[in-house]
Design a protein around this motif. Structure first.
Motif, PDB file in Angstrom:
ATOM      1  N   VAL A 254     -11.006  -8.760   6.552  1.00 40.67           N
ATOM      2  CA  VAL A 254      -9.570  -8.522   6.683  1.00 40.67           C
ATOM      3  C   VAL A 254      -8.840  -9.797   6.294  1.00 40.67           C
ATOM      4  O   VAL A 254      -9.087 -10.861   6.850  1.00 40.67           O
ATOM      5  N   VAL A 255      -7.974  -9.695   5.300  1.00 36.48           N
ATOM      6  CA  VAL A 255      -7.236 -10.875   4.865  1.00 36.48           C
ATOM      7  C   VAL A 255      -5.748 -10.540   4.792  1.00 36.48           C
ATOM      8  O   VAL A 255      -5.362  -9.379   4.703  1.00 36.48           O
ATOM      9  N   ASN A 256      -4.933 -11.574   4.818  1.00 34.67           N
ATOM     10  CA  ASN A 256      -3.504 -11.386   4.609  1.00 34.67           C
ATOM     11  C   ASN A 256      -3.265 -11.323   3.107  1.00 34.67           C
ATOM     12  O   ASN A 256      -3.499 -12.275   2.388  1.00 34.67           O
ATOM     13  N   SER A 257      -2.805 -10.183   2.646  1.00 35.30           N
ATOM     14  CA  SER A 257      -2.698  -9.998   1.204  1.00 35.30           C
ATOM     15  C   SER A 257      -1.256 -10.171   0.734  1.00 35.30           C
ATOM     16  O   SER A 257      -0.942  -9.917  -0.403  1.00 35.30           O
ATOM     17  N   SER A 258      -0.393 -10.592   1.637  1.00 31.59           N
ATOM     18  CA  SER A 258       1.015 -10.719   1.264  1.00 31.59           C
ATOM     19  C   SER A 258       1.391 -12.187   1.142  1.00 31.59           C
ATOM     20  O   SER A 258       0.793 -13.057   1.781  1.00 31.59           O
ATOM     21  N   ASP A 259       2.394 -12.464   0.340  1.00 31.02           N
ATOM     22  CA  ASP A 259       2.851 -13.858   0.235  1.00 31.02           C
ATOM     23  C   ASP A 259       3.919 -14.154   1.290  1.00 31.02           C
ATOM     24  O   ASP A 259       4.514 -15.210   1.296  1.00 31.02           O
ATOM     25  N   LEU A 260       4.122 -13.184   2.169  1.00 33.04           N
ATOM     26  CA  LEU A 260       5.164 -13.317   3.175  1.00 33.04           C
ATOM     27  C   LEU A 260       4.538 -13.033   4.531  1.00 33.04           C
ATOM     28  O   LEU A 260       3.758 -12.112   4.673  1.00 33.04           O
ATOM     29  N   ASP A 261       4.887 -13.866   5.520  1.00 29.72           N
ATOM     30  CA  ASP A 261       4.388 -13.585   6.860  1.00 29.72           C
ATOM     31  C   ASP A 261       5.534 -13.819   7.839  1.00 29.72           C
ATOM     32  O   ASP A 261       6.463 -14.559   7.547  1.00 29.72           O
ATOM     33  N   TYR A 262       5.465 -13.175   8.974  1.00 33.19           N
ATOM     34  CA  TYR A 262       6.544 -13.340   9.953  1.00 33.19           C
ATOM     35  C   TYR A 262       6.053 -12.956  11.327  1.00 33.19           C
ATOM     36  O   TYR A 262       4.995 -12.345  11.480  1.00 33.19           O
ATOM     37  N   ALA A 263       6.824 -13.372  12.342  1.00 35.75           N
ATOM     38  CA  ALA A 263       6.536 -12.977  13.711  1.00 35.75           C
ATOM     39  C   ALA A 263       7.850 -12.785  14.447  1.00 35.75           C
ATOM     40  O   ALA A 263       8.859 -13.395  14.091  1.00 35.75           O
ATOM     41  N   LEU A 264       7.818 -11.927  15.442  1.00 37.40           N
ATOM     42  CA  LEU A 264       9.018 -11.616  16.207  1.00 37.40           C
ATOM     43  C   LEU A 264       9.010 -12.383  17.522  1.00 37.40           C
ATOM     44  O   LEU A 264       8.019 -12.355  18.256  1.00 37.40           O
ATOM     45  N   GLN A 265      10.148 -13.074  17.794  1.00 40.29           N
ATOM     46  CA  GLN A 265      10.317 -13.669  19.117  1.00 40.29           C
ATOM     47  C   GLN A 265      11.555 -13.008  19.691  1.00 40.29           C
ATOM     48  O   GLN A 265      12.675 -13.396  19.347  1.00 40.29           O
ATOM     49  N   GLY A 266      11.357 -12.004  20.518  1.00 42.59           N
ATOM     50  CA  GLY A 266      12.490 -11.197  20.940  1.00 42.59           C
ATOM     51  C   GLY A 266      13.113 -10.568  19.702  1.00 42.59           C
ATOM     52  O   GLY A 266      12.421  -9.905  18.941  1.00 42.59           O
ATOM     53  N   ASP A 267      14.402 -10.832  19.484  1.00 40.04           N
ATOM     54  CA  ASP A 267      15.061 -10.265  18.313  1.00 40.04           C
ATOM     55  C   ASP A 267      15.115 -11.238  17.141  1.00 40.04           C
ATOM     56  O   ASP A 267      15.745 -10.968  16.124  1.00 40.04           O
TER      57      ASP A 267
END
Lengths: 246, 471
Positions: free
Chosen positions: B433-446
């Motif tokens: 399983v790999v990250n295949s996107s050039d974009l990553d993000y995470a949610l901290q609340g809103d």
């Protein structure tokens, strides 16, 4: 990163492995053995997609042997591992008419397995809600009809398996989330919610929000992919350097 | 019905008298379990006494486009008796394959006829107007049955011990000691080998994509493989492997497969201007459509020649699929229909209830389109996220004109889809399983924290090219 093999299951007994690797996987007589194995997976909370697909294939080739409950049990088990493609792969092996809109089959009593088609389509609805991360609707749909209670009855701990899987997916994307949102997503309230978050997930509840510990997926750190240079790439150059002393 | 019948004790073919010939026919008739003898007059048997060369050429040649149903049934009988002769005679048959590509062509044509026969039967049942042909189909329930077709392919694989031979090649050993009496002959070796490719194809046609990929465990996908020496086989293999990956939602792997073969074809097309090449042109266009769909799911930098060709062939569709949203759905449908294999059902349709027979292509399309729908907002969401390093969920929802909770779900979906199983080594079904996107993000609340994967400058190629020039 560990290598995952689609055709591997840690819980698979040896006799199933043998059938899967030989031509007996096409032998209608093994239907019984595979069906029993599906029941074992339901009871023991284990999962073996590759073996279940082999059974669906036997049903596909020998429709008269197909058992509706076994098929729906396989589909329900596949739901518990969303968002993997397993559910779709199972659907691909069913008879093409099961996904046809129900309304048109009412006019035709000859399509005798309308209840089965309906069950499959309802499960597909659940699958689409899960795949689009619409967990609140998933629980609402599940509670909306007694049909679902029957369909998931054989799968031990279905609701808990679903909650754990939802929590796993949430943890990949979220560092902190409003309690009210997560309550809807897990369909748990008050003490039950606290218990699940603290005991099962090991997360912290901080007033109106829940904190998810940092993991590799929810870090979202920017990275720079550097060029991977191999010595081989220079081999021609070095060879030439020997051939033509500058 | 059992597949092991193929390996059933063979009736000796001692001296090839007419009596023996009849016995052979009887034996074969038992095998496919004919319920009646109505087909007697259309029976065309492979005749080892006859003009072998002509018959071998016949089974490798495409059936006439307008062939009647009787011809198609007879053709099935011919294949059955031919394979029966090869597999169940006393000892291996001493024939050299008539040509280099012969074994591939036989298997290819055999499966093609199976495929088109099943499709035709399906259409007959759906329309329900040609009672004459429907009656013939009813009388020949077992003709071109999937068990017999699989039986042939598996028997050829087993007889030739091709799996053992391929394993020996992987270990770098001599195949001769593993090939056995049959497998050491070119005829059986090549039939066995191409039967593996045939199985890949049949499993894919029946909608069993994981088993299709599993079938190639024994074969190494590289230019040294036997299939690579027959252009059509090379091409077919990559089409079905790529397609199976796509249906398993392993888009990166599908793109890798399609790219490999499309680049290969574009480089060699000048050497291949013959009849075979015409066949390839259609599949070629289909693969451009498939790779365009995969790239729409998962933006990937393609080889320049492929990218240019997609723009030429499917420019407008490609743009609209990449933009996503509900407007992209009809495009995905059209592209899928135009480029998918002609899926079949393994069992005969229900001739008594024409309306319950759904075309298998529609079935697989429906399953595929569910996945397209679940992902259709990803391109829009991603295009906005790229502009920010932090962003408020409600504000973004306002830009996108969706409810904040819908957007929260879409962010989860997009994140899940960016994590994909991708092959790195070993069998085709393996991967990590790999990250295949050039974009990553995470949610901290809103609050959405966005990060980007940047590709560092690629210097080595440039450096080497310039060095080569100065020398």
């Amino acid at each position: 990163m560990p290598i995952i093999s689609f055709d591997y299951s840690p819980d698979r007994p040896e006799h199933i492995e043998t059938i899967l690797n030989g031509l007996d996987r096409y032998n209608p007589e093994t239907t019984e053995i595979f069906s029993k194995y599906v029941m074992e997976q339901c009871e023991n909370r284990t999962y073996d997609c590759y073996a279940n697909l082999a059974l669906l294939k036997l049903f596909q080739f020998n429709p008269h042997l197909s058992r509706d409950e076994t098929v729906t049990n396989i589909l329900v088990k596949a739901l518990t591992v969303f968002p993997s493609p397993d559910f779709s792969l199972c659907l691909s092996l069913l008879q093409p008419h099961v996904l046809r809109p129900i309304s048109s089959s009412h006019s035709n009593p000859a399509a005798g397995d309308a209840p089965f088609s309906e069950a499959v389509q309802q499960l597909n609805k659940l699958n689409n809600q899960l795949s689009s991360a619409d967990y609140a609707s998933f629980w609402a749909t599940l509670d909306s009809d007694d049909l679902f209670a029957d369909l998931v009855a054989d799968v031990a701990g279905f609701e808990e398996l679903m909650r754990v899987q939802i929590a796993v997916e949430v943890s990949k994307c979220v560092r902190e989330i409003q309690r009210s949102v997560l309550e809807d997503w897990l369909n748990l309230r008050a003490g039950e919610f606290d218990n699940f978050i603290n005991k099962v997930c090991g997360w912290e509840i901080d007033g109106a929000s829940v904190t998810v510990p940092a993991n590799k997926e929810n870090e979202a750190k920017g990275t720079v992919v550097r060029e991977n240079v191999k010595f081989d790439q220079f081999s021609r150059l070095i060879k030439r350097a020997y051939e033509q002393p500058a | 019905m059992s597949l092991r019948q193929g390996a059933a004790p063979a009736r000796p073919l001692a001296d090839e008298s007419d009596a023996e010939e009849d016995a052979l026919v009887e034996d074969y008739r038992e095998q496919v379990r004919y319920d009646n003898n109505d087909t007697q007059d259309t029976f065309t048997s492979f005749d080892p006494q006859g003009a072998i060369a002509a018959q071998l050429a016949a089974v490798a040649a495409p059936l006439d486009f307008q062939a009647t149903l009787d011809t198609k049934l007879a053709s099935y009988d011919l294949y059955c008796s031919l394979f029966h002769y090869f597999l169940n005679s006393e000892g291996p048959i001493d024939i050299e394959p008539p040509s280099h590509n012969w074994a591939w062509e036989v298997i290819d044509e055999f499966i093609y006829q199976f495929n088109s026969f099943c499709s035709h039967r399906q259409k007959l049942a759906q329309k329900g107007d040609n009672q004459e042909e429907i009656q013939i189909m009813r009388d020949n329930q077992h003709t071109w049955g999937c068990y017999s077709v699989l039986n042939v392919l598996y028997s050829l694989i087993q007889r030739s011990q091709i799996a053992e031979q391929q394993a020996a090649i992987k270990r770098g050993e001599d195949t001769a000691q593993y090939a056995g009496e049959y497998g050491n002959r070119p005829l059986y070796r090549s039939l066995g080998y191409f039967s593996i490719i045939g199985l890949l194809r049949v499993h894919c046609l029946l909608g069993d994509f994981s088993l299709a990929l599993k079938t190639l465990d024994d074969i190494e996908l590289n230019k040294k493989s036997m299939f690579a020496r027959v252009m059509d086989a090379h091409f077919t293999t990559y089409y079905y492997v790529g397609f199976s990956y796509m249906m398993m939602r392993r888009y990166a792997d599908a793109i890798r497969m399609f790219s490999h073969i499309l680049v290969y074809v574009s480089r060699t097309k000048n050497y291949n201007k013959n009849a075979q090449y015409d066949n390839i042109t259609k599949k070629n266009d289909q693969m451009y459509a498939l790779i365009a769909m995969c790239v729409a799911f998962q933006p990937t930098r393609l080889d320049d020649t492929i990218h240019t060709a997609i723009r030429e062939k499917y420019g407008e569709q490609f743009n609209r699929m990449q933009r996503g949203g509900p407007e992209s759905l009809p495009i995905f449908e059209e592209m899928f229909r135009g480029s998918c294999p002609k899926f079949i059902s393994p069992t005969p349709p229900d001739f008594d209830n024409p309306e319950i027979n759904v075309d298998p292509i529609e079935h697989h399309l429906a399953i595929f389109m569910d996945e397209v729908k679940n992902n259709m907002w990803s391109p829009t969401v991603k295009s906005y996220l790229k502009l920010y390093t932090t962003m408020d969920l409600k504000k973004l929802a306002g830009f996108l004109e969706v409810e904040p909770e819908k957007l929260r779900s879409q962010l989860l979906v997009n994140k899940q889809r960016s994590r994909q199983v991708r092959w790195s080594e070993g069998f085709l079904l393996d991967g990590e399983v790999v990250n295949s996107s050039d974009l990553d993000y995470a949610l901290q609340g809103d609050l959405i924290h966005v990060s980007e994967v940047k590709i560092g400058r690629r210097l080595v190629d440039w450096y080497l090219r310039n060095l080569a020039r100065t020398y």
